[in-house]
Design a protein around this motif. Structure first.
Motif, short mmCIF file in Angstrom:
data_model
loop_
_atom_site.label_atom_id
_atom_site.label_comp_id
_atom_site.label_asym_id
_atom_site.label_seq_id
_atom_site.Cartn_x
_atom_site.Cartn_y
_atom_site.Cartn_z
N ALA A 32 -8.57 -49.50 9.85
CA ALA A 32 -9.33 -50.41 10.73
C ALA A 32 -9.61 -51.73 10.01
CB ALA A 32 -10.63 -49.74 11.17
N TRP A 33 -9.86 -51.68 8.71
CA TRP A 33 -10.09 -52.88 7.91
C TRP A 33 -8.85 -53.78 7.94
CZ3 TRP A 33 -13.59 -55.95 6.07
CH2 TRP A 33 -13.32 -56.79 5.00
N GLN A 34 -7.69 -53.19 7.70
CA GLN A 34 -6.44 -53.95 7.71
C GLN A 34 -6.16 -54.52 9.10
OE1 GLN A 34 -4.61 -55.07 5.18
NE2 GLN A 34 -6.22 -54.15 3.92
N GLU A 35 -6.42 -53.74 10.13
CA GLU A 35 -6.22 -54.22 11.50
C GLU A 35 -7.12 -55.42 11.79
OE1 GLU A 35 -6.92 -50.76 13.92
OE2 GLU A 35 -4.91 -49.95 13.52
N LEU A 36 -8.36 -55.38 11.31
CA LEU A 36 -9.28 -56.49 11.51
C LEU A 36 -8.77 -57.75 10.80
CD1 LEU A 36 -11.99 -57.65 12.52
CD2 LEU A 36 -13.02 -56.79 10.39
N LEU A 37 -8.32 -57.60 9.56
CA LEU A 37 -7.81 -58.75 8.82
C LEU A 37 -6.58 -59.35 9.50
CD1 LEU A 37 -8.18 -57.53 5.10
CD2 LEU A 37 -9.75 -58.95 6.45
N VAL A 38 -5.67 -58.51 9.97
CA VAL A 38 -4.48 -58.98 10.66
C VAL A 38 -4.86 -59.67 11.97
CG1 VAL A 38 -2.38 -58.22 11.86
CG2 VAL A 38 -2.91 -57.32 9.58
N ARG A 39 -5.74 -59.04 12.72
CA ARG A 39 -6.19 -59.61 14.00
C ARG A 39 -6.73 -61.02 13.82
NH1 ARG A 39 -11.03 -57.12 17.80
NH2 ARG A 39 -11.49 -59.04 18.93
N LEU A 40 -7.53 -61.22 12.76
CA LEU A 40 -8.17 -62.51 12.54
C LEU A 40 -7.34 -63.44 11.66
CD1 LEU A 40 -11.84 -61.29 12.01
CD2 LEU A 40 -10.78 -62.14 14.12
N GLY A 41 -6.19 -62.96 11.19
CA GLY A 41 -5.34 -63.78 10.33
C GLY A 41 -5.99 -64.12 9.00
N CYS A 42 -6.71 -63.17 8.44
CA CYS A 42 -7.45 -63.40 7.20
C CYS A 42 -6.78 -62.71 6.02
CB CYS A 42 -8.87 -62.87 7.32
SG CYS A 42 -9.86 -63.70 8.56
N VAL A 43 -6.95 -63.31 4.87
CA VAL A 43 -6.51 -62.71 3.62
C VAL A 43 -7.77 -62.42 2.82
CG1 VAL A 43 -5.20 -63.05 1.50
CG2 VAL A 43 -4.36 -63.99 3.66
N GLU A 44 -7.88 -61.20 2.35
CA GLU A 44 -9.08 -60.80 1.63
C GLU A 44 -9.18 -61.53 0.29
OE1 GLU A 44 -11.33 -56.65 0.45
OE2 GLU A 44 -9.32 -56.59 1.28
N PRO A 45 -10.29 -62.22 0.06
CA PRO A 45 -10.46 -62.91 -1.22
C PRO A 45 -10.90 -61.93 -2.31
CG PRO A 45 -12.41 -63.22 0.11
CD PRO A 45 -11.41 -62.45 0.96
N ALA A 46 -10.83 -62.39 -3.54
CA ALA A 46 -11.35 -61.58 -4.64
C ALA A 46 -12.88 -61.51 -4.48
CB ALA A 46 -10.99 -62.22 -5.97
N ILE A 47 -13.42 -60.35 -4.75
CA ILE A 47 -14.85 -60.16 -4.61
C ILE A 47 -15.47 -60.12 -6.00
CG2 ILE A 47 -16.64 -58.58 -3.77
CD1 ILE A 47 -14.72 -57.75 -1.56
N ALA A 48 -16.59 -60.79 -6.14
CA ALA A 48 -17.29 -60.87 -7.42
C ALA A 48 -17.74 -59.48 -7.86
CB ALA A 48 -18.48 -61.80 -7.31
N PRO A 49 -17.71 -59.21 -9.17
CA PRO A 49 -18.13 -57.89 -9.68
C PRO A 49 -19.53 -57.47 -9.19
CG PRO A 49 -17.11 -59.14 -11.43
CD PRO A 49 -17.24 -60.07 -10.25
N GLY A 50 -20.47 -58.39 -9.13
CA GLY A 50 -21.81 -58.06 -8.63
C GLY A 50 -21.79 -57.57 -7.20
N GLN A 51 -20.93 -58.17 -6.38
CA GLN A 51 -20.80 -57.75 -4.99
C GLN A 51 -20.16 -56.37 -4.90
OE1 GLN A 51 -19.29 -61.85 -3.54
NE2 GLN A 51 -19.76 -60.66 -1.72
N ILE A 52 -19.20 -56.10 -5.77
CA ILE A 52 -18.55 -54.78 -5.77
C ILE A 52 -19.59 -53.70 -6.09
CG2 ILE A 52 -16.86 -53.32 -6.95
CD1 ILE A 52 -15.15 -55.89 -7.30
N GLU A 53 -20.44 -53.95 -7.06
CA GLU A 53 -21.49 -53.00 -7.41
C GLU A 53 -22.47 -52.81 -6.26
OE1 GLU A 53 -23.20 -54.58 -10.99
OE2 GLU A 53 -21.43 -54.12 -12.17
N GLN A 54 -22.85 -53.92 -5.63
CA GLN A 54 -23.78 -53.85 -4.50
C GLN A 54 -23.15 -53.06 -3.35
OE1 GLN A 54 -24.61 -57.55 -2.44
NE2 GLN A 54 -26.47 -56.74 -1.55
N GLN A 55 -21.88 -53.31 -3.05
CA GLN A 55 -21.20 -52.59 -1.98
C GLN A 55 -21.11 -51.10 -2.29
OE1 GLN A 55 -17.44 -54.58 -1.56
NE2 GLN A 55 -18.39 -56.44 -0.74
N ALA A 56 -20.86 -50.77 -3.55
CA ALA A 56 -20.79 -49.36 -3.95
C ALA A 56 -22.14 -48.67 -3.77
CB ALA A 56 -20.31 -49.24 -5.39
#
Length: 172
Positions: A32-56
């Motif tokens: 579903a994540w990939q479908e959303l990115l394709v639908r919106l024509g977006c490329v996922e940017p690099a995420i900051a390490p602090g954000q990765i920890e927060q998301q986890a």
């Protein structure tokens, strides 16, 4: 661009900017994540390490509420406009957060959340005539329709000691 795509792009930008409180991939399954990115024509940017920890951390906290989130997403899907998927999943995931829904989504105000809801869930906006805070409204509606699976916090809004807080003009 339709209203739903605008809001999906907005939430995606807020997520990538670290303003929205979501687990990895905004709580969506990989497909579903990939479908959303394709639908919106977006490329996922690099995420900051602090954000990765927060998301986890958010992912770990939400894991124990996965059944509740799934029930809410299924309920929201019943009122979703045809072009707005996977907004029901995003709203359900953000509803598991600890702040007001507009804050967990990273939006600027409760009024902005109402615009999103008007574009993606117009039936729910019509039902929320008294402008109850959205999370409370979701759970109240589910409680009224459930067979005891969801616990209502008050027997009715008229008798609840938090009524003035739920129906506050712009505090949500």
């Amino acid at each position: 661009m339709n209203g739903a795509d605008y809001w999906l792009r907005r939430l995606l930008a807020l997520y990538w900017g670290g303003q929205a409180h979501f687990p990895a991939r905004m709580g969506l399954p990989a497909v579903a994540w990939q479908e959303l990115l394709v639908r919106l024509g977006c490329v996922e940017p690099a995420i900051a390490p602090g954000q990765i920890e927060q998301q986890a951390l958010i992912g770990l906290l939400l894991h124990s509420r996965r059944n509740e989130r799934q029930q809410l997403a299924q309920w929201l899907a019943q009122s979703l406009t045809a072009d707005a998927a996977p907004m029901h999943e995003l709203i359900a995931t953000a509803s598991m957060g600890f702040d007001h829904l507009w804050q967990d989504l990273g939006l600027d105000s409760r009024a902005e959340l109402r615009e999103l809801m008007s574009d993606c869930f117009p039936e729910l906006v019509r039902l929320n005539q008294q402008n109850m805070r959205w999370k409370k409204f979701f759970y109240r509606q589910q409680c009224m329709r459930s067979l005891g699976e969801i616990v209502c916090r008050a027997p009715s809004c008229e008798q609840c000691c938090e009524k003035s807080l739920c129906f506050a003009e712009e505090s949500d």
